[in-house]
Design a protein around this motif. Structure first.
Motif, mmCIF file in Angstrom:
data_model
loop_
_atom_site.group_PDB
_atom_site.id
_atom_site.type_symbol
_atom_site.label_atom_id
_atom_site.label_comp_id
_atom_site.label_asym_id
_atom_site.label_seq_id
_atom_site.Cartn_x
_atom_site.Cartn_y
_atom_site.Cartn_z
ATOM 1 N N THR A 354 -0.545 4.488 3.581
ATOM 2 C CA THR A 354 0.903 4.219 3.626
ATOM 3 C C THR A 354 1.675 5.132 2.677
ATOM 4 O O THR A 354 2.731 4.759 2.171
ATOM 5 N N THR A 355 1.178 6.321 2.447
ATOM 6 C CA THR A 355 1.783 7.227 1.460
ATOM 7 C C THR A 355 3.199 7.646 1.823
ATOM 8 O O THR A 355 3.967 8.039 0.938
ATOM 9 N N GLU A 356 3.544 7.582 3.097
ATOM 10 C CA GLU A 356 4.888 8.012 3.510
ATOM 11 C C GLU A 356 5.881 6.853 3.565
ATOM 12 O O GLU A 356 7.037 7.064 3.925
ATOM 13 N N SER A 357 5.434 5.652 3.226
ATOM 14 C CA SER A 357 6.315 4.487 3.286
ATOM 15 C C SER A 357 6.755 4.074 1.888
ATOM 16 O O SER A 357 5.924 3.937 0.987
ATOM 17 N N GLU A 358 8.015 3.846 1.723
ATOM 18 C CA GLU A 358 8.540 3.398 0.439
ATOM 19 C C GLU A 358 8.507 1.882 0.309
ATOM 20 O O GLU A 358 8.640 1.356 -0.799
ATOM 21 N N ARG A 359 8.326 1.159 1.413
ATOM 22 C CA ARG A 359 8.417 -0.297 1.354
ATOM 23 C C ARG A 359 7.086 -1.003 1.520
ATOM 24 O O ARG A 359 6.984 -2.200 1.290
ATOM 25 N N SER A 360 6.038 -0.295 1.898
ATOM 26 C CA SER A 360 4.768 -0.961 2.190
ATOM 27 C C SER A 360 4.135 -1.562 0.938
ATOM 28 O O SER A 360 4.042 -0.913 -0.106
ATOM 29 N N ASP A 361 3.650 -2.807 1.069
ATOM 30 C CA ASP A 361 2.911 -3.452 -0.020
ATOM 31 C C ASP A 361 1.445 -3.051 -0.025
ATOM 32 O O ASP A 361 0.768 -3.172 -1.046
ATOM 33 N N ALA A 362 0.937 -2.620 1.114
ATOM 34 C CA ALA A 362 -0.491 -2.351 1.275
ATOM 35 C C ALA A 362 -0.792 -0.863 1.146
ATOM 36 O O ALA A 362 0.109 -0.025 1.086
ATOM 37 N N VAL A 363 -2.064 -0.558 1.122
ATOM 38 C CA VAL A 363 -2.532 0.828 0.992
ATOM 39 C C VAL A 363 -2.954 1.392 2.340
ATOM 40 O O VAL A 363 -2.584 2.506 2.705
ATOM 41 N N LEU A 364 -3.717 0.617 3.099
ATOM 42 C CA LEU A 364 -4.295 1.086 4.358
ATOM 43 C C LEU A 364 -3.514 0.526 5.535
ATOM 44 O O LEU A 364 -3.396 -0.693 5.685
ATOM 45 N N ALA A 365 -2.998 1.404 6.370
ATOM 46 C CA ALA A 365 -2.305 1.006 7.596
ATOM 47 C C ALA A 365 -3.261 1.147 8.786
ATOM 48 O O ALA A 365 -4.428 1.486 8.632
ATOM 49 N N ARG A 366 -2.754 0.838 9.980
ATOM 50 C CA ARG A 366 -3.467 1.034 11.250
ATOM 51 C C ARG A 366 -4.732 0.184 11.356
ATOM 52 O O ARG A 366 -5.701 0.585 11.987
ATOM 53 N N ALA A 367 -4.717 -0.996 10.761
ATOM 54 C CA ALA A 367 -5.819 -1.945 10.937
ATOM 55 C C ALA A 367 -5.404 -2.993 11.963
ATOM 56 O O ALA A 367 -4.223 -3.326 12.076
ATOM 57 N N THR A 368 -6.375 -3.507 12.714
ATOM 58 C CA THR A 368 -6.076 -4.456 13.795
ATOM 59 C C THR A 368 -6.949 -5.692 13.651
ATOM 60 O O THR A 368 -8.164 -5.589 13.534
ATOM 61 N N ARG A 369 -6.292 -6.850 13.668
ATOM 62 C CA ARG A 369 -7.028 -8.103 13.506
ATOM 63 C C ARG A 369 -7.573 -8.622 14.830
ATOM 64 O O ARG A 369 -8.763 -8.854 14.969
ATOM 65 N N ASN A 370 -6.689 -8.839 15.812
ATOM 66 C CA ASN A 370 -7.136 -9.438 17.068
ATOM 67 C C ASN A 370 -6.299 -8.896 18.214
ATOM 68 O O ASN A 370 -5.317 -9.495 18.625
ATOM 69 N N ARG A 371 -6.708 -7.756 18.719
ATOM 70 C CA ARG A 371 -6.003 -7.126 19.846
ATOM 71 C C ARG A 371 -6.058 -8.012 21.074
ATOM 72 O O ARG A 371 -5.091 -8.087 21.854
ATOM 73 N N ARG A 372 -7.147 -8.693 21.268
ATOM 74 C CA ARG A 372 -7.325 -9.552 22.445
ATOM 75 C C ARG A 372 -6.280 -10.667 22.479
ATOM 76 O O ARG A 372 -5.762 -11.016 23.538
ATOM 77 N N GLY A 384 -8.950 -4.426 4.341
ATOM 78 C CA GLY A 384 -8.851 -2.989 4.583
ATOM 79 C C GLY A 384 -8.678 -2.225 3.287
ATOM 80 O O GLY A 384 -9.366 -1.233 3.022
ATOM 81 N N ASP A 385 -7.754 -2.717 2.444
ATOM 82 C CA ASP A 385 -7.536 -2.065 1.145
ATOM 83 C C ASP A 385 -8.799 -2.141 0.285
ATOM 84 O O ASP A 385 -9.181 -1.172 -0.373
ATOM 85 N N TYR A 386 -9.443 -3.316 0.288
ATOM 86 C CA TYR A 386 -10.626 -3.498 -0.553
ATOM 87 C C TYR A 386 -11.748 -2.532 -0.160
ATOM 88 O O TYR A 386 -12.313 -1.842 -1.019
ATOM 89 N N TYR A 387 -12.089 -2.501 1.115
ATOM 90 C CA TYR A 387 -13.223 -1.656 1.522
ATOM 91 C C TYR A 387 -12.868 -0.169 1.473
ATOM 92 O O TYR A 387 -13.768 0.664 1.303
ATOM 93 N N LEU A 388 -11.600 0.172 1.600
ATOM 94 C CA LEU A 388 -11.207 1.562 1.356
ATOM 95 C C LEU A 388 -11.529 1.940 -0.079
ATOM 96 O O LEU A 388 -12.142 2.983 -0.347
ATOM 97 N N MET A 389 -11.130 1.093 -1.030
ATOM 98 C CA MET A 389 -11.397 1.379 -2.432
ATOM 99 C C MET A 389 -12.888 1.404 -2.723
ATOM 100 O O MET A 389 -13.378 2.273 -3.452
#
Length: 407
Positions: A354-372, A384-389
């Motif tokens: 989320t380096t290009e976002s000024e408002r995001s609280d999180a680090v990792l974007a583009r994660a999906t919980r339940n597409r179905r 997502g943030d935890y396992y990235l780190m």
């Protein structure tokens, strides 16, 4: 002796070709090192970004981040199933920075999970207490974290069905709700049990972990190395009923985050037990997932989605898989798994933060919980943030992260 101009030019040309070839070969040999160094710089920059983001958001957070909505965290007061990842991320930030403020925040957050130590209503006790309390014990030596984690492990094994040799995933004990349902995610809850046996000397925890892993291997693993999300059993007899799904596309598909849980979980169980069948399973799961990756190296939410390869992504599956692959490379001695993890991490750090976002609280974007179910589509999650780190620290600070997560 005289040398003709033609011979001289031919010799000079041959020498030039030889020198040119040698220079080219040297450049080609150096290229992987240059690329590796570039990736390390990117990884360091990405971890710095994650630590800075936590430093900016943590002072205002007094609950457990669950999922972002319009880039801002929503919360689960009791932690839901994700409650361990927020204190876990704070512990990893402390490990990297040695900033005592992160340690203070981690302690405060982890303590809020204390009532869940006796929770027998979910199998997610490992997700709750491993990154928070077990890591807290390993980084501080405070035995209260250890004792609480062992108590939580005691709650988890109450969900074990001895007839089917599995840990029930969902539903309160004593109710028929999902009482024969097992999900691939539970492979990640087993290391809490191995920790409990290691700390107490009582084999009952490890025995349950091994039995559950053996059952998962027997019924989830397909011949091609893919897995379903769910497998159902008759709770009264333990007899298998068949594959199913909750978050995958179908019972015959392969939900990418579930496959990543399996890679990480079976590799861990091999390290704890040295059972060859667990290592074989981890390799087969990994080989399937790596072949299923699209050229951009970011997993789609289900490898067998009918919209593949052009469906939505799940970056969280990528960082979980990267952790498992780095571990698998170490125990197998196969560098190809490590190289694959680096490619995934590199792609995620370049395209999913989320380096290009000024408002995001999180680090990792583009994660999906339940597409179905059409919920949580390409947003952010604390795991997502935890396992990235964790993945970045496995590359940048392998000794330190080994202490924290018990490698």
């Amino acid at each position: 002796m005289t040398i003709s101009r033609r011979s001289l030019f031919a010799a000079t040309g041959a020498a030039a070709v030889t020198i040119g070839s040698a220079t080219q070969a040297q450049a080609q040999a150096q290229q992987p090192e240059v690329e590796a160094e570039a990736s390390r710089r990117l990884f360091r920059k990405s971890l710095d970004f994650a630590v800075a983001k936590l430093r900016a958001t943590a002072p205002a957070i007094t609950s457990f981040p669950q999922e972002t909505k319009f880039e801002k965290w929503t919360f689960a007061d009791d932690g839901g199933w994700v409650g361990g990842f927020w204190p876990g991320s704070l512990w990893l930030a402390y490990l990297d920075s040695r900033d005592e403020q992160f340690r203070k925040w981690a302690v405060e957050s982890a303590l809020r999970l204390s009532p869940r130590r006796t929770d027998t209503s979910t199998h997610d006790i490992g997700f709750l207490f491993y990154p928070s309390w077990v890591t807290g014990y390993r980084l501080t030596g405070d035995v209260s974290w250890r004792d609480g984690a062992v108590e939580a492990a005691g709650s988890l094994i109450q969900r074990y069905n001895p007839k089917g040799r599995f840990i029930r995933a969902w539903g309160k004990l004593g109710t028929p709700d999902s009482d024969g349902r097992v999900i691939i995610d539970c492979m990640m809850n087993l290391d809490l049990l191995t920790f409990a046996t290691q700390q107490t000397g009582d084999s009952k925890y490890l025995d349950v972990a091994v039995a559950h892993a053996e059952t998962t291997r027997q019924f989830f693993l397909r011949p091609d190395g893919s897995t379903p999300h769910v497998y159902d059993f008759d709770p009264a007899t333990g007899a298998p009923i068949g594959p199913n799904t909750n978050q995958g596309y179908s019972p015959t598909s392969c939900w990418s985050r579930g496959q990543a849980w399996g890679i990480y979980g079976f590799t861990t169980m091999y390290r704890r037990t040295k059972k060859a069948e667990f290592l074989d399973t981890a390799k087969r799961l990994s080989d399937f997932a790596l072949k299923a990756l699209t050229p951009d190296q970011i997993p789609i939410w289900d490898y067998r989605s009918p919209l593949a390869p052009n469906d939505v992504k799940d970056s969280s599956a990528g960082v979980i898989m990267a952790c498992g692959l780095i571990d698998l490379a170490k125990v197998t001695g196969r560098y190809s798994y490590h190289a694959a993890a680096l490619r995934i991490l590199d792609a995620i750090c370049r395209t999913c933060l989320t380096t290009e976002s000024e408002r995001s609280d999180a680090v990792l974007a583009r994660a999906t919980r339940n597409r179905r179910a059409e919920t949580g589509i390409e947003v952010s999650f604390p795991y997502g943030d935890y396992y990235l780190m964790e993945a970045l620290l496995r590359v940048l600070k392998p000794r330190e992260i080994a202490q924290a997560v018990g490698l």
